[in-house]
Design an enzyme around this catalytic site. Structure first.
Site, PDB file in Angstrom:
ATOM      1  N   CYS A 273      29.845  52.562  34.338  1.00  0.00           N
ATOM      2  CA  CYS A 273      28.931  52.510  35.483  1.00  0.00           C
ATOM      3  C   CYS A 273      28.905  53.749  36.374  1.00  0.00           C
ATOM      4  O   CYS A 273      27.833  54.239  36.708  1.00  0.00           O
ATOM      5  CB  CYS A 273      29.270  51.311  36.351  1.00  0.00           C
ATOM      6  SG  CYS A 273      28.759  49.775  35.604  1.00  0.00           S
TER       7      CYS A 273
ATOM      8  N   ALA B 297      34.370  44.260  38.442  1.00  0.00           N
ATOM      9  CA  ALA B 297      35.024  45.409  37.825  1.00  0.00           C
ATOM     10  C   ALA B 297      35.750  44.905  36.589  1.00  0.00           C
ATOM     11  O   ALA B 297      36.274  43.787  36.576  1.00  0.00           O
ATOM     12  CB  ALA B 297      35.999  46.057  38.802  1.00  0.00           C
TER      13      ALA B 297
ATOM     14  N   ASP C 136      22.413  37.687  21.809  1.00  0.00           N
ATOM     15  CA  ASP C 136      22.601  39.117  21.583  1.00  0.00           C
ATOM     16  C   ASP C 136      22.058  39.440  20.192  1.00  0.00           C
ATOM     17  O   ASP C 136      22.109  38.610  19.289  1.00  0.00           O
ATOM     18  CB  ASP C 136      24.103  39.450  21.660  1.00  0.00           C
ATOM     19  CG  ASP C 136      24.381  40.911  21.983  1.00  0.00           C
ATOM     20  OD1 ASP C 136      24.965  41.173  23.035  1.00  0.00           O
ATOM     21  OD2 ASP C 136      23.998  41.790  21.172  1.00  0.00           O
TER      22      ASP C 136
HETATM   23  C1  UDX Z   1      26.311  46.118  31.694  1.00  0.00           C
HETATM   24  C2  UDX Z   1      24.955  46.397  32.302  1.00  0.00           C
HETATM   25  O1  UDX Z   1      23.986  45.836  31.545  1.00  0.00           O
HETATM   26  C3  UDX Z   1      24.791  47.849  32.565  1.00  0.00           C
HETATM   27  O2  UDX Z   1      23.562  48.132  33.111  1.00  0.00           O
HETATM   28  C4  UDX Z   1      25.848  48.167  33.547  1.00  0.00           C
HETATM   29  O3  UDX Z   1      25.670  49.402  34.102  1.00  0.00           O
HETATM   30  C5  UDX Z   1      27.161  48.043  32.838  1.00  0.00           C
HETATM   31  O4  UDX Z   1      27.328  46.742  32.468  1.00  0.00           O
HETATM   32  P1  UDX Z   1      27.562  45.839  29.575  1.00  0.00           P
HETATM   33  O5  UDX Z   1      27.519  44.348  29.604  1.00  0.00           O
HETATM   34  O6  UDX Z   1      28.829  46.482  29.981  1.00  0.00           O
HETATM   35  O7  UDX Z   1      26.404  46.432  30.421  1.00  0.00           O
HETATM   36  O8  UDX Z   1      27.044  46.425  28.220  1.00  0.00           O
HETATM   37  P2  UDX Z   1      27.396  46.045  26.768  1.00  0.00           P
HETATM   38  O9  UDX Z   1      28.794  45.543  26.693  1.00  0.00           O
HETATM   39  O10 UDX Z   1      26.956  47.187  25.939  1.00  0.00           O
HETATM   40  O11 UDX Z   1      26.461  44.802  26.467  1.00  0.00           O
HETATM   41  C6  UDX Z   1      25.103  44.820  26.275  1.00  0.00           C
HETATM   42  C7  UDX Z   1      24.746  43.902  25.114  1.00  0.00           C
HETATM   43  O12 UDX Z   1      23.349  43.770  25.028  1.00  0.00           O
HETATM   44  C8  UDX Z   1      25.213  44.402  23.756  1.00  0.00           C
HETATM   45  O13 UDX Z   1      26.053  43.454  23.159  1.00  0.00           O
HETATM   46  C9  UDX Z   1      23.916  44.588  22.967  1.00  0.00           C
HETATM   47  O14 UDX Z   1      24.049  44.277  21.608  1.00  0.00           O
HETATM   48  C10 UDX Z   1      22.971  43.661  23.676  1.00  0.00           C
HETATM   49  N1  UDX Z   1      21.561  43.998  23.517  1.00  0.00           N
HETATM   50  C11 UDX Z   1      21.117  45.241  23.783  1.00  0.00           C
HETATM   51  C12 UDX Z   1      20.673  43.015  23.098  1.00  0.00           C
HETATM   52  O15 UDX Z   1      21.065  41.891  22.830  1.00  0.00           O
HETATM   53  N2  UDX Z   1      19.345  43.329  23.010  1.00  0.00           N
HETATM   54  C13 UDX Z   1      18.869  44.567  23.266  1.00  0.00           C
HETATM   55  O16 UDX Z   1      17.664  44.815  23.158  1.00  0.00           O
HETATM   56  C14 UDX Z   1      19.790  45.569  23.663  1.00  0.00           C
HETATM   57  C1  UDX Z   2      32.825  49.582  38.678  1.00  0.00           C
HETATM   58  C2  UDX Z   2      32.677  48.945  40.072  1.00  0.00           C
HETATM   59  O1  UDX Z   2      33.939  48.853  40.717  1.00  0.00           O
HETATM   60  C3  UDX Z   2      32.045  47.603  39.944  1.00  0.00           C
HETATM   61  O2  UDX Z   2      31.839  47.025  41.217  1.00  0.00           O
HETATM   62  C4  UDX Z   2      30.713  47.822  39.272  1.00  0.00           C
HETATM   63  O3  UDX Z   2      29.963  46.687  39.197  1.00  0.00           O
HETATM   64  C5  UDX Z   2      30.913  48.421  37.903  1.00  0.00           C
HETATM   65  O4  UDX Z   2      31.579  49.658  38.044  1.00  0.00           O
HETATM   66  P1  UDX Z   2      34.529  49.364  36.666  1.00  0.00           P
HETATM   67  O5  UDX Z   2      33.809  50.512  36.072  1.00  0.00           O
HETATM   68  O6  UDX Z   2      34.799  48.174  35.827  1.00  0.00           O
HETATM   69  O7  UDX Z   2      33.748  48.826  37.933  1.00  0.00           O
HETATM   70  O8  UDX Z   2      35.943  49.878  37.180  1.00  0.00           O
HETATM   71  P2  UDX Z   2      36.565  50.414  38.544  1.00  0.00           P
HETATM   72  O9  UDX Z   2      37.722  49.560  38.856  1.00  0.00           O
HETATM   73  O10 UDX Z   2      35.561  50.596  39.587  1.00  0.00           O
HETATM   74  O11 UDX Z   2      37.149  51.826  38.085  1.00  0.00           O
HETATM   75  C6  UDX Z   2      36.310  52.902  37.678  1.00  0.00           C
HETATM   76  C7  UDX Z   2      37.145  54.112  37.342  1.00  0.00           C
HETATM   77  O12 UDX Z   2      37.707  54.699  38.504  1.00  0.00           O
HETATM   78  C8  UDX Z   2      38.316  53.823  36.412  1.00  0.00           C
HETATM   79  O13 UDX Z   2      38.415  54.820  35.439  1.00  0.00           O
HETATM   80  C9  UDX Z   2      39.486  53.828  37.345  1.00  0.00           C
HETATM   81  O14 UDX Z   2      40.685  54.136  36.686  1.00  0.00           O
HETATM   82  C10 UDX Z   2      39.072  54.906  38.319  1.00  0.00           C
HETATM   83  N1  UDX Z   2      39.757  54.797  39.622  1.00  0.00           N
HETATM   84  C11 UDX Z   2      39.568  53.701  40.412  1.00  0.00           C
HETATM   85  C12 UDX Z   2      40.596  55.806  40.053  1.00  0.00           C
HETATM   86  O15 UDX Z   2      40.778  56.793  39.344  1.00  0.00           O
HETATM   87  N2  UDX Z   2      41.212  55.703  41.271  1.00  0.00           N
HETATM   88  C13 UDX Z   2      41.024  54.628  42.079  1.00  0.00           C
HETATM   89  O16 UDX Z   2      41.610  54.604  43.172  1.00  0.00           O
HETATM   90  C14 UDX Z   2      40.189  53.589  41.634  1.00  0.00           C
END
Ligand code: UDX
Ligand code: UDX
Length: 464
Positions: free
Chosen positions: A278, A165, A35
């Site tokens: 997401c 999730a 990272d």
């Molecule tokens: C992920 C997926 O990548 C995103 O597309 C999805 O929709 C949500 O989950 P997530 O792991 O949750 O993202 O994102 P984040 O916690 O922001 O982590 C991304 C990391 O990539 C960061 O730590 C950032 O510093 C790093 N990064 C970003 C690099 O190392 N190089 C880059 O050029 C950009």
């Molecule tokens: C989601 C998808 O579930 C996962 O498969 C994908 O890869 C990334 O996006 P996440 O965002 O981690 O995961 O959480 P999720 O459990 O899906 O909840 C999303 C949001 O919906 C939360 O704010 C949750 O509180 C809300 N939610 C979920 C409700 O309000 N009601 C429900 O019944 C379920």
């Protein structure tokens, strides 16, 4: 191809847990997560396993079991790319905040930077795996960059979207409903690359749960899955407003329809609106793609899921103001929960941020308690909205170490995250220390309303 080394660019909510589980399940493979963010990497390497940057139940133990053995966290991106046979890209793809597609399209600048870096460094054939959620046909762009700027080596691009999730990431990774791998299944090289990744997951996932498709189906399936899940939440939230008007109870409605095996019980919990990194981003993405093909009906259909979600958040804030005699100016309103759901410290797109913003516009004083979210995060979430200056946000929002302190002297409590511990509090004690009448707005349908009413609270839940 004999796989001995894997690297993952991006040590975030997806990259970190995913690689930790691969390392644990494949002790014969060396996994390096890199990272750009030095602080994040040093926290992943912290001796005290409680200090790793991501809170997920069970993650600490998994990281501890492999770290230093076949799981490494590093900022040396070049070395990791150079040595690995498979490179996962798991960097963030936020919604664009500028230019064409602003507010809707995914910002792919980090993905492109990664592709260029891989092309520059790679001296032998590599498999590049898209782990980040990407708009359909991104793989084509990555391939073009790799082939045109590379050192003449062969690249195979796979799409392997993550369905974990947050809050249940470890469990979701260890026993996934399915693993999806998309690749160029028209050529022998493409099929070989797909099989390499199938073999890795086969170390712990049954073969019939590993699905292989062409690359576009895989990319679009991820957006579709999130759109369908979010749509269920918006659908039940739409019903919650109708329930409030008619005397129906949304929990009873959800239970009644959830027992229909065609509908099923999951994702029918009415709430103050969905959040997370997401749902909104992926639907906006879908909307943008549909629009760019001129499919306006398709775009409008999916956009309505977001419109409903925005409405649900705004409606909750408006209701607080109206119920508190149409003014919250200088009133202390306690927020229990800031994360977008329980068991995570992630706050991206959390409804709490938007509700706080609306209430600060009404000059309320917000008192935040969340068991896992840091104070700096609360301020940076509000500052990111650019509604007002950072000083003003600081003046209107205070974070507390305990829920009891946050609620002391408050006029109302808003429950915004469904943390289990909230139900176990001494609610009589909380009530005794509040302004009267004391209100609770339960944005998660979490609490025992009858018990709270007995104590003397004025209790309102979503959809009843
Ligand atoms: C992920 C997926 O990548 C995103 O597309 C999805 O929709 C949500 O989950 P997530 O792991 O949750 O993202 O994102 P984040 O916690 O922001 O982590 C991304 C990391 O990539 C960061 O730590 C950032 O510093 C790093 N990064 C970003 C690099 O190392 N190089 C880059 O050029 C950009
Ligand atoms: C989601 C998808 O579930 C996962 O498969 C994908 O890869 C990334 O996006 P996440 O965002 O981690 O995961 O959480 P999720 O459990 O899906 O909840 C999303 C949001 O919906 C939360 O704010 C949750 O509180 C809300 N939610 C979920 C409700 O309000 N009601 C429900 O019944 C379920």
């Amino acid at each position: 191809m004999n796989i001995t080394k894997i690297c993952c660019i991006g040590a975030g909510y997806v990259g970190g847990p995913t690689m930790a589980v691969i390392a644990q399940k494949c002790p014969h493979i060396e996994v390096t997560v890199v990272d750009l963010n030095e602080e994040r990497i040093s926290r992943w390497n912290d001796e005290d396993i409680n200090n790793i940057p991501i809170y997920e139940p069970g993650l600490g133990e998994i990281v501890a079991s492999s770290r230093g053995r076949n799981l490494f966290f590093s900022t040396d991106v070049e070395k990791a790319i150079h040595e690995a046979q498979i490179i996962f890209i798991s960097v963030n793809t936020p919604t664009k905040t500028y230019g064409s597609g602003k507010g809707m399209a995914a910002d792919l600048k980090y993905i492109e930077l990664c592709a260029r870096q891989i092309a520059r460094i790679a001296k032998d054939d590599k498999i590049v795996v898209e782990k980040s959620t990407l708009p359909v046909r991104t793989a084509e762009a990555i391939k073009s960059i790799l082939d045109h700027t590379g050192n003449g080596v062969q690249f195979q691009i796979l799409s392997n979207p993550e369905f974990l999730a947050e809050g249940t990431a470890v469990q979701d990774l260890i026993s996934p409903d399915r693993v999806l791998i998309g690749g160029d299944n028209q050529t022998a090289e493409g099929r070989d690359a797909i099989n390499v990744l199938v073999d890795i997951y086969s170390n712990w996932v049954a073969k019939d749960r590993i699905l292989t498709t062409n690359i576009w189906s895989s990319e679009l399936s991820k957006l579709t899955a999130n759109a369908f899940l979010a749509q269920r939440v918006s659908s039940i939230n739409a019903m919650s407003e109708l329930c409030e008007k008619t005397g129906a109870d949304v929990n009873e409605v959800a239970k009644a329809i959830g027992m229909d095996s065609r509908i099923g019980p999951k994702f029918l919990k009415a709430s103050v609106g969905f959040g997370g990194s997401c749902f909104q981003k992926d639907i906006l993405n879908l909307v943008y793609i549909a629009k760019s093909f001129g499919l306006h009906q398709v775009a409008n259909y999916w956009e309505q899921v977001i419109i409903m979600n925005d409405h649900q958040k705004r409606r909750f804030a408006n209701n607080i103001v109206q119920t508190l005699y149409n003014t919250v100016a200088d009133k202390k309103i306690a927020f229990l929960g800031w994360a977008f759901k329980k068991d995570t410290n992630d706050t991206r797109e959390s409804s709490a941020i938007y509700i706080a913003n609306d209430l600060i516009n009404e000059q309320a004083k917000i008192a935040v308690f969340d068991p896992k979210v840091l104070e700096t995060q609360v301020y940076s979430d509000l500052d990111y909205l650019e509604t007002r200056s950072a000083e003003k946000n600081k003046k209107n929002v205070t974070t507390y170490e305990t829920a009891y302190e946050a609620c002391k002297g408050a006029h109302a409590i808003a429950i915004l995250t469904e943390w289990d511990e909230f139900t176990a509090y001494d609610w009589q004690h909380i009530y005794d220390n509040m302004q009267k009448p004391a209100f609770i707005f339960d944005g998660r349908n979490l609490m025992n309303g009858e018990m709270l009413k007995k104590i003397g609270f004025i209790y309102q839940a979503i959809g009843s």
